[in-house]
Design an enzyme around this catalytic site. Structure first.
Site, PDB file in Angstrom:
ATOM      1  CE  LYS A 278      -3.833  -1.943   2.728  1.00 32.31           C
ATOM      2  NZ  LYS A 278      -4.946  -1.631   1.820  1.00 32.31           N
ATOM      3  CG  ASP A 289      -7.852  -4.575   6.919  1.00 31.84           C
ATOM      4  OD1 ASP A 289      -9.013  -4.239   6.609  1.00 31.84           O
ATOM      5  OD2 ASP A 289      -7.122  -5.240   6.169  1.00 31.84           O
ATOM      6  NE  ARG A 352     -11.018  -9.668  -2.223  1.00 30.39           N
ATOM      7  CZ  ARG A 352     -11.330  -8.712  -3.082  1.00 30.39           C
ATOM      8  NH1 ARG A 352     -11.615  -9.019  -4.344  1.00 30.39           N
ATOM      9  NH2 ARG A 352     -11.369  -7.445  -2.710  1.00 30.39           N
TER      10      ARG A 352
END
Length: 495
Positions: A278, A289, A352
């Site tokens: 990032k 997060d 995910r």
């Protein structure tokens, strides 16, 4: 903070440091304000005649030592137009009152604001008022060697009062429980990444299990996950020196054998993006997060406090996403617990990857429904901003339940579509599916990815990337969507 309820109360006769009453726009008095006005020979009406305070929404005015009134202070809160009174505006009024009183020398206060809400919403209003007080008084200075110079509040007791008779012990209890769950969630999310690791989350979950004979815990270590074939989860955790954990909390509030309601939380305790690193700007906020995991622990905490009469399971997929020498690389292919293979096109789409194995794992519980909660996509912020959670689901009835609970709890979600055309974006030349579908519809394709692992049960996905924390001067966790999740479970338990 101690919370109480007073039914059939007369606002002019209460022995308290402050009575909080509403005044509508154009100087229309609420029922409690009218009681005080009558007892004080029209003191409120005379005050309003000056025109400085008109009842505009969230405006405040403090009156002292009114004749015929037992309370030391009377705080007037502007309620705006009477026909526009909602749970959201009541919450804002309560917050305005608390913000004013928390710096005054007030030990106890009695609020009549919820007395004005329509009868069908009154339980939710009582519950929400307690949450609003706790939310406004919340502070997090655990890691400050010198505490803030601002004076500590002396406010210790808040009473929700109504001029009419009613029994609201249960919503008061629920509000207190939800407020505690939000505090736990916020404390976890606000903790720095060097403290709040996957092991730390497991320790906090263990403390919750130890606090109640209705809660069991099971913690899967990386060796356990490897034996189960959770290659997708391990592809994320292997890049960090911190071992990943899958934490399973089982709350047994219902009958033995009743199918559980399952909550699955994304617990990335720090997200660098991995090899797909990032940008450095605001990367410190990636400690948030794990807010999905924090909300699951907070919700289970509330379940215990409410003694909710149903079975609930919380599963936390906890890992760090780091760019270590063993980290996954773009182009790697991994095999999930379900047997599906995944081409990792971007290691920053790691949430995910841990969630899909958790969603496969929960099949063994034969759940009545599953909701996962995750700070999953920046695209959700682009779509919905910072006010509303994104909702996607494979089940119409469950989606409607979540939306209704959000409105009841003043913690709203908005449903996004999830059709086959979006699934096409996840096609891979080399594996069963890719872990990203490109920039268009990023929130939707992320949910489409998760849906491939939820085909055996009703499932809903909450993307809380825009609502889990605030940035800037107010930087910190919000505790959302603990109110929504708790309301969802309360409604289920009633049904």
């Amino acid at each position: 903070m101690n919370y109480h309820f007073d039914s059939s109360a007369n606002a002019a006769e209460l022995h308290t440091d402050c009575v909080v009453v509403g005044v509508y726009k154009h100087a229309k008095l609420s029922a409690a304000a009218a009681q005080i006005d009558a007892a004080s020979a029209g003191a409120i009406s005379q005050h309003l005649d000056f025109g400085d305070f008109t009842g505009d929404k969230n405006r405040t005015s403090m009156l002292y030592n009114l004749p015929g009134v037992t309370a030391k202070r009377v705080l007037l809160i502007g309620m705006g137009e009477k026909d526009k009174l909602t749970l959201e505006t009541l919450t804002l009024m309560t917050q305005a009152a608390v913000n004013l009183l928390k710096t005054a020398k007030v030990n106890n206060a009695v609020s009549f604001l919820t007395d004005e809400i329509a009868s069908e919403y009154i339980e939710a209003a009582v519950r929400q008022s307690v949450i609003a007080v706790a939310d406004t008084l919340y502070t997090f200075d655990t890691y400050k060697s010198k505490k803030d110079d601002a004076p500590r509040t002396t406010l210790e007791s808040w009473t929700v009062a109504h001029t009419i008779a009613g029994e609201f012990t249960n919503p008061l209890l629920q509000g207190n429980a939800i407020a505690e769950g939000m505090r736990v969630s916020r404390d976890l999310a606000n903790s720095p990444g060097n403290v709040c690791t996957p092991t730390y989350l497991a320790d906090i979950a263990q403390e919750l299990a130890n606090s109640s004979n209705k809660v069991d815990i099971n913690i899967l270590e990386e060796a356990d996950m490897e034996a189960l074939g959770m290659g997708s989860f391990l592809s994320v955790s292997k890049g960090s020196a911190e071992d990943g954990k899958m934490i399973i909390l089982q709350y047994h509030g219902g009958n033995s054998g009743d199918a559980p309601f399952v909550l699955v939380g994304k617990g990335i305790t720090f997200d660098t993006g991995g090899i797909s690193l990032k940008p450095g700007n605001a990367m410190d906020e990636m400690k948030f997060d794990m807010s999905g995991a924090a909300s699951v622990i907070g919700t289970l905490t509330a379940c215990v406090a409410m003694q909710l009469p149903m079975n609930v399971i919380g599963v936390i997929a906890a890992a760090e996403n780091m760019p270590g020498s063993k980290a996954s690389k773009p182009g790697d292919i991994v095999t999930s617990m379900s047997g599906k293979t995944i081409e990792i096109l971007n290691t920053d789409a790691e949430g995910r990857l841990v969630l899909c194995d958790a969603l496969t794992y929960v099949e063994r519980f034969n759940p009545v429904a599953v909701v996962d909660i995750a700070t999953l996509t920046g695209a959700c912020i682009t779509a919905l901003g910072y006010h509303i959670c994104g909702l996607l689901s494979n089940n119409e009835a469950l989606a409607d339940e979540v939306l209704a609970a959000g409105k009841q709890a003043n913690d709203e979600a908005w449903r996004l579509p999830m059709g086959e055309k979006y699934h096409d974006q996840l096609k891979s030349n080399f594996a069963d599916l890719a872990n990203i579908g490109g920039p268009p519809g990023g929130t939707i394709t992320a949910a489409c990815f998760l849906s491939r692992f939820t085909e055996s049960y009703p499932w809903a996905h909450l993307d809380i990337a825009g609502t889990a924390w605030k940035s800037g001067a107010a930087k910190g966790a919000t505790g959302r969507p603990v109110p929504l999740l708790c309301q969802l479970l309360i409604n289920r338990a009633k049904a």
